[in-house]
Structure formats: C-alpha cells, structure tokens
Write a protein that holds these residues in place. Structure first.
Motif, PDB file in Angstrom:
ATOM      1  N   GLY A 159       0.926  -1.324   0.027  1.00 14.39           N
ATOM      2  CA  GLY A 159       0.024  -0.082  -0.206  1.00 14.39           C
ATOM      3  C   GLY A 159       0.860   0.992  -0.036  1.00 14.39           C
ATOM      4  O   GLY A 159       2.202   1.154  -0.140  1.00 14.39           O
ATOM      5  N   LEU A 160       0.380   2.390   0.108  1.00 20.34           N
ATOM      6  CA  LEU A 160       0.856   3.575   0.121  1.00 20.34           C
ATOM      7  C   LEU A 160       1.067   4.381   1.571  1.00 20.34           C
ATOM      8  O   LEU A 160      -0.355   4.204   2.114  1.00 20.34           O
ATOM      9  CB  LEU A 160       0.493   4.793  -0.917  1.00 20.34           C
ATOM     10  CG  LEU A 160       0.564   4.291  -2.359  1.00 20.34           C
ATOM     11  CD1 LEU A 160      -0.106   5.349  -3.168  1.00 20.34           C
ATOM     12  CD2 LEU A 160       1.940   3.743  -3.056  1.00 20.34           C
ATOM     13  N   ASP A 161       1.939   4.810   1.995  1.00 20.45           N
ATOM     14  CA  ASP A 161       2.007   5.388   3.254  1.00 20.45           C
ATOM     15  C   ASP A 161       1.918   7.099   3.250  1.00 20.45           C
ATOM     16  O   ASP A 161       2.696   7.898   2.871  1.00 20.45           O
ATOM     17  CB  ASP A 161       3.412   5.208   4.017  1.00 20.45           C
ATOM     18  CG  ASP A 161       3.415   5.870   5.430  1.00 20.45           C
ATOM     19  OD1 ASP A 161       2.331   6.406   5.958  1.00 20.45           O
ATOM     20  OD2 ASP A 161       4.448   6.030   6.036  1.00 20.45           O
ATOM     21  N   VAL A 162       0.476   7.585   2.747  1.00 21.37           N
ATOM     22  CA  VAL A 162       0.311   8.868   2.207  1.00 21.37           C
ATOM     23  C   VAL A 162       0.564   9.838   3.430  1.00 21.37           C
ATOM     24  O   VAL A 162      -0.023   9.634   4.693  1.00 21.37           O
ATOM     25  CB  VAL A 162      -0.943   8.960   1.644  1.00 21.37           C
ATOM     26  CG1 VAL A 162      -1.402  10.517   1.199  1.00 21.37           C
ATOM     27  CG2 VAL A 162      -1.063   8.127   0.652  1.00 21.37           C
ATOM     28  N   THR A 163       1.242  11.231   3.328  1.00 23.74           N
ATOM     29  CA  THR A 163       1.150  12.227   4.137  1.00 23.74           C
ATOM     30  C   THR A 163       0.528  13.299   3.422  1.00 23.74           C
ATOM     31  O   THR A 163       0.944  13.580   2.384  1.00 23.74           O
ATOM     32  CB  THR A 163       2.742  12.509   4.405  1.00 23.74           C
ATOM     33  OG1 THR A 163       3.225  11.466   5.127  1.00 23.74           O
ATOM     34  CG2 THR A 163       2.724  13.790   5.316  1.00 23.74           C
ATOM     35  N   LEU A 164      -0.378  13.805   4.259  1.00 21.75           N
ATOM     36  CA  LEU A 164      -1.184  14.861   3.594  1.00 21.75           C
ATOM     37  C   LEU A 164      -0.616  16.131   4.063  1.00 21.75           C
ATOM     38  O   LEU A 164      -0.136  16.286   5.139  1.00 21.75           O
ATOM     39  CB  LEU A 164      -2.701  14.963   4.047  1.00 21.75           C
ATOM     40  CG  LEU A 164      -3.655  14.307   2.898  1.00 21.75           C
ATOM     41  CD1 LEU A 164      -3.204  12.839   2.847  1.00 21.75           C
ATOM     42  CD2 LEU A 164      -4.965  14.600   3.398  1.00 21.75           C
ATOM     43  N   HIS A 165      -0.557  17.342   3.347  1.00 19.66           N
ATOM     44  CA  HIS A 165       0.153  18.521   3.645  1.00 19.66           C
ATOM     45  C   HIS A 165      -1.110  19.553   3.561  1.00 19.66           C
ATOM     46  O   HIS A 165      -1.894  19.732   2.628  1.00 19.66           O
ATOM     47  CB  HIS A 165       1.365  18.963   2.697  1.00 19.66           C
ATOM     48  CG  HIS A 165       2.182  18.006   2.648  1.00 19.66           C
ATOM     49  ND1 HIS A 165       3.427  17.798   3.603  1.00 19.66           N
ATOM     50  CD2 HIS A 165       2.537  17.030   1.866  1.00 19.66           C
ATOM     51  CE1 HIS A 165       3.984  16.685   3.383  1.00 19.66           C
ATOM     52  NE2 HIS A 165       3.634  16.299   2.105  1.00 19.66           N
ATOM     53  N   GLU A 166      -1.154  20.717   4.591  1.00 21.30           N
ATOM     54  CA  GLU A 166      -2.029  21.803   4.365  1.00 21.30           C
ATOM     55  C   GLU A 166      -1.684  22.733   3.367  1.00 21.30           C
ATOM     56  O   GLU A 166      -2.687  23.258   2.972  1.00 21.30           O
ATOM     57  CB  GLU A 166      -1.869  22.582   5.935  1.00 21.30           C
ATOM     58  CG  GLU A 166      -2.407  21.622   6.996  1.00 21.30           C
ATOM     59  CD  GLU A 166      -2.373  22.439   8.336  1.00 21.30           C
ATOM     60  OE1 GLU A 166      -1.771  23.477   8.172  1.00 21.30           O
ATOM     61  OE2 GLU A 166      -2.862  21.760   9.235  1.00 21.30           O
TER      62      GLU A 166
END
Length: 317
Positions: A159-166
């Motif tokens: 899977g993907l280890d997604v980091t969201l940014h503001e």
C-alpha cells in the motif's frame, strides 16, 4: 430544426464522442483538448491504468482530488535513491531531483498518453538516474520498446504511506525562503487548496474528507466493479442505510480511471475525525450487501434505486 440537428451530429467524432465531453481516458480534460486534439495520442487508452496494484484506489485519489500529498513509492527493487510520489510538483512538472538528491515524481500531470501508469513509470525511471537540480517538465511519447508500467516497478501487494500537507511549502527545502515569482507561484497554489483529511478507520482505504466551502464531502474510491457496487449501494438505499448519520446524504458518484467514487454530503461543522466510526459502519454494511448481491438478485424496488443512483453523476469543482 433539421439544420440544428445536423450541427449537433457533426459535433461528434467518428467514434461518437462529443468533443466537449470529458475524455474517456480519465484525464479530466475535454476530449477536444486531450485525445481529440490535433496530434493527440494515438496509443490505446487504458481504462484502468493502476489495476493489479494494492495501491490502486489510493493512486486514483491522489491523482484525481487530493490536493497536496506525498508518499514514498514501494519499489519492488529499491535502488540507491528513494522516489517520492507527489500529487503536484512546481510548474506541474512530471519529475524533479533537488540539489540534495531528493527525487520526486508528480502524479497530477498533463499528458496525452492513454496509459497514466506507463507515463508515471517513465518519470520514475528518469528520477532514478537524473542529476541533482534537473527537472522533467513533461513525459514525452513512449516508443514501442518503452512500455514499462508502474505494475512492473512497484511491489504489487504494497500500500501507500500517504502524508497529507496543508499547503505546498514542502516544494522547497526547509532552509529556503521563497521570493519573487517562486513565492507568488507558491501563494497561488496554496490559495487553490481545499482542506482535505484522510478518513482513518478500520477497513477503510482511499476515503477522504474534503471541505468544499459551502459543505463538506466524503469521497471514497471503491475497488469493486461498477455494476456490482451500484447494486450494493441500491440495496442499502432501499433499506435506508446508505447515509453516514444525521445531516448526511448520498450525493452521487463519479468515475475515475475505471473505478467508481461515491460521494456523501456531510455536516461541515463536524471534525474530520468524527467520520471514522460512521465510515467504518458503512463499510461493514456495504461489505455485507456486496456478498448478498452476488447470491440474491435485486428486487424491483432495488432495481429502481440502482437506476436512480446510476444517473446521479457529479462533477468535481
């Protein structure tokens, strides 16, 4: 009247595609500006470019509606350089390598190719060997001997280890202060972001809370074939179990890269974390009816509900 009818018929291509409608490749552009453009792609369009990857639904979310996010790519054969996949890069570049050797590949890029997976794979291969400071503005046409796809490069089970940014401050190294046109470009990009949060819940993947201004939404990329999913949603609708709780409603769905993305309107006053439990409960109900529609045909009421859901296509803004 006959003249107008003739004009409308002439407005369609020989394949029956209206040039003003979204391109079937899933790029989000009108057909006349994508595969219908002069000199447009002649390769076959791949309707489901990320099929076979465990990360398929997340890749679709990152390409279609998540504004600012990054994730390490789970390469099947990691090299000396880690590749980070990003939603959008400066100037909508297909790839870049920073001065410190950090390599990034963009997913939301303009392309005339019919295979997004192949285009991203070509950018990944470029990033593996590019020199620090280089950028890849766009992925050019692929030759007959250059058919490597993401499925050939990634661990299919990962899977993907997604980091969201503001915002897009991650575009620049931490020790760099933007000035001039760079600062203006960054400000414009930040101003276009709709607040987005991942819905972290048991059994829930590729589901995102989005604040669209006047209301909030849950956008959930589903892996099931469209007809099977619509049947399950219809069964839940007839039972009155399609919502996520009080002040919510099923808004409709849109298609993206071969999969269906259902959308729910939410109470904007509630925090994104408050939707984890309702999403988990809905996911369980959906799993139950997905199993039942394989064994029990829809009844008349459910068929009418399915036809109604099929017609509720929405457009992202």
């Amino acid at each position: 009247m006959a003249k107008r009818t003739a004009v409308r018929r002439a407005a369609r291509t020989s394949d029956g595609i209206n040039p003003r409608q979204p391109c079937p490749c899933g790029s989000g552009r009108r057909y006349k500006a994508c595969h219908g453009a002069p000199g447009g792609a002649v390769d076959a369009m791949v309707n489901r470019p990320f099929e076979g990857l465990a990360a398929e639904t997340e890749l679709i979310a990152l390409r279609e509606f998540v504004p600012s996010a990054t994730t390490p790519l789970p390469l099947a054969e990691p090299g000396e350089r880690e590749i980070t996949l990003a939603t959008v890069l400066p100037m909508a570049a297909a790839g870049l390598v920073r001065a410190d050797g950090t390599a990034l590949v963009g997913l939301q890029v303009q392309t005339r190719s019919g295979d997004v997976s192949r285009d991203v794979a070509r950018a990944v291969r470029w990033a593996m060997t590019a020199e620090p400071g280089e950028a890849l503005p766009v992925v050019g046409p692929a030759g007959p001997d250059d058919q490597v796809r993401l499925q050939d490069l990634l661990d299919p089970a990962a899977g993907l280890d997604v980091t969201l940014h503001e915002d897009f401050s991650w575009w620049l190294p931490a020790d760099v202060t933007p000035t001039g046109e760079v600062a203006a470009s960054l400000e414009r990009a930040n101003a276009a972001i709709m607040p987005t949060a991942r819905v972290d819940a048991e059994g829930v993947t590729a589901a995102y809370w989005v604040d669209a201004g006047d209301k909030a939404h849950l956008r959930w990329v589903r892996p099931e074939p469209e007809e099977r999913l619509l049947a399950a949603l219809a069964r839940l609708s007839v039972r009155g179990e399609l919502g996520l709780g009080e002040n919510t409603r099923y808004a409709g769905s849109f298609r993206a890269h071969g999969l269906l993305v259902p959308v729910w309107d939410l109470d904007r006053e509630q925090h994104p974390r408050e939707w984890s439990e309702p999403a988990t409960a809905l996911g369980r109900r959906l799993a139950d009816v997905l199993a039942s529609v394989d064994e029990e045909p829809l009844d008349e009421a459910e068929r009418r509900a399915r036809d109604g859901l099929r017609g509720r296509q929405i457009t992202l803004r």
